[in-house]
Structure formats: C-alpha cells, structure tokens
Design an enzyme around this catalytic site. Structure first.
Site, PDB file in Angstrom:
ATOM      1  N   HIS A 144       0.938  -1.301  -0.203  1.00  0.00           N
ATOM      2  CA  HIS A 144       0.146   0.228  -0.013  1.00  0.00           C
ATOM      3  C   HIS A 144       0.922   0.876   0.071  1.00  0.00           C
ATOM      4  O   HIS A 144       1.166   1.858   1.154  1.00  0.00           O
ATOM      5  CB  HIS A 144      -0.943  -0.180   1.391  1.00  0.00           C
ATOM      6  N   VAL A 145       0.915   2.022  -1.354  1.00  0.00           N
ATOM      7  CA  VAL A 145       1.653   3.350  -1.241  1.00  0.00           C
ATOM      8  C   VAL A 145       1.844   4.044  -0.324  1.00  0.00           C
ATOM      9  O   VAL A 145       0.709   4.752  -0.038  1.00  0.00           O
ATOM     10  CB  VAL A 145       0.785   3.643  -2.328  1.00  0.00           C
ATOM     11  N   HIS A 146       2.847   4.219   0.849  1.00  0.00           N
ATOM     12  CA  HIS A 146       3.046   5.812   1.674  1.00  0.00           C
ATOM     13  C   HIS A 146       3.124   6.686   1.121  1.00  0.00           C
ATOM     14  O   HIS A 146       4.992   6.735   1.029  1.00  0.00           O
ATOM     15  CB  HIS A 146       2.457   5.503   2.428  1.00  0.00           C
ATOM     16  N   GLN A 147       2.999   8.079   1.165  1.00  0.00           N
ATOM     17  CA  GLN A 147       4.393   9.319   1.386  1.00  0.00           C
ATOM     18  C   GLN A 147       4.751  10.461   1.561  1.00  0.00           C
ATOM     19  O   GLN A 147       3.153  10.040   3.411  1.00  0.00           O
ATOM     20  CB  GLN A 147       3.517  10.385   0.332  1.00  0.00           C
TER      21      GLN A 147
END
Ligand SMILES: [Zn+2]
Length: 200
Positions: A144-147
């Site tokens: 799950h992409v997270h910045q």
C-alpha cells in the site's frame, strides 16, 4: 568484432569527476535485478494492511489528520520526528506507477498541505518528502503506497538514533494528531479537494 586483446582506455580518458566515494562494481547483481529471482513487489493482503484498516477507525483512534475523497493523511505510528505524517490512497495499491490520476493529484495536494501545516503549526525549518517502493527500497508495508512527510528542524539530529537506535519524541501521538488536524484547512478535512488556499 571487438579486439579481445585491445587495451582498455586509461582512466584519464573517461568522462566524470571523482567524488570521494569508492566504487564496488558488482555486475553479477544484474542477474538478480533483471532475472527471475527478482521479488514480486507490491503484493499485499488488504486484510492485514494497516493503511486499509485505518480509515475505518475514528480520527482519534486511527490518528487520522485529514481525509480527502481518494486519499487521507495519517500520523506515522513510528515517527522519525514529531509530526511525521503519511499520505495514503484509500485504495490498496502497492505501486506508485499503478495510481490513478485522481489519486495522484489528491496525494500531491494533501502532501502540499502537510508541508504548509507542518511549517505553520510546528515551525518546521524543512521537510523530507519521500516514498519507498518495494522492500528493497525500504518499504515496511509494500502492498500500500504511502508518502512520508517528515518535518525537520535545525539541530534535530543527535547521537541517539545512531548509538542507541532510539528516537527522542517530545510529544505524544494523540497530541500531535490534534494539533495537525486543528491546523489543517477545512476544505481538505471535508474531502472537497483543493488545498491551494494558504493557512489562515
Ligand atoms: Zn492497504
């Protein structure tokens, strides 16, 4: 047909400037990077994914700072610094390359607002923005992409993380969430989009 016996060019004939680093050349690694041994990145199970679970929690319980239509902002439970937030799409997607345009735009807007809020409410002198895609790049949760947005202050680095693997954090997470959520512009909190207006 190259001449096998040709002498390689002298180092002085090649382009580039020395930068103080030695190079360890490891061409055998390319077999791993390009080949079938390469791990599948971005695989993940939504059931065990904290970034899928958090939006269903209340803001306090989930440490949610702001909610948009397609993405949200949450405190990192393991902050590098006080105010370390993560901007995540609601959708369980592991690769930045697979994000849809709306998700990309809203993540960028929320990140921009996070930078403003961290400066306004915490007086950050600087902010580190970054994304780790895949376990080899340092991602703890690959599915799950997270910045990351990590506020920085002059003099905030000390010996503790290096010597004792310990971060010194002067504020509890709940207090940080409250402070950031209060400072967050209302348009983002309501999910209506634009974060372009400056903070009041
Ligand atoms: Zn997820």
């Amino acid at each position: 047909m190259p001449d096998e016996n040709a002498r390689p060019p002298a180092a002085g004939q090649l382009a580039g400037e020395p930068d103080g680093f030695d190079r360890l050349w490891t061409p055998h690694r390319m077999d791993y990077i390009d080949g079938p041994a390469r791990p599948v990145a971005g695989a993940g199970d939504t059931k065990d994914c904290p970034f899928c679970a958090v939006p269903a929690l209340g803001d306090d319980a989930g440490l949610v700072v702001a909610r948009g239509a397609l993405a949200y902002v949450v405190l990192n439970k393991y902050p590098y610094n006080t105010g370390h937030v993560l901007v995540c799409p609601y959708r369980h997607v592991g690769d930045y390359a697979d994000l849809e345009r709306g998700e990309l735009v809203e993540m960028a807007e929320l990140t921009q607002t996070a930078v403003r809020v961290l400066r306004e409410s915490y007086g950050a002198d600087g902010v580190n923005l970054g994304m780790n895609l895949g376990a080899v790049a340092g991602a703890g949760i690959t599915g799950h992409v997270h910045q990351h947005a990590v506020p920085r202050w002059r003099g905030d680095a000390n010996f503790l993380p290096i010597v004792a693997r310990t971060k010194s954090l002067p504020e509890l997470l709940g207090q940080t969430r409250e402070r950031l959520a209060t400072a967050w512009p209302a348009a983002d909190a309501s999910g209506e989009g634009t974060s372009a207006q400056p903070l009041a």
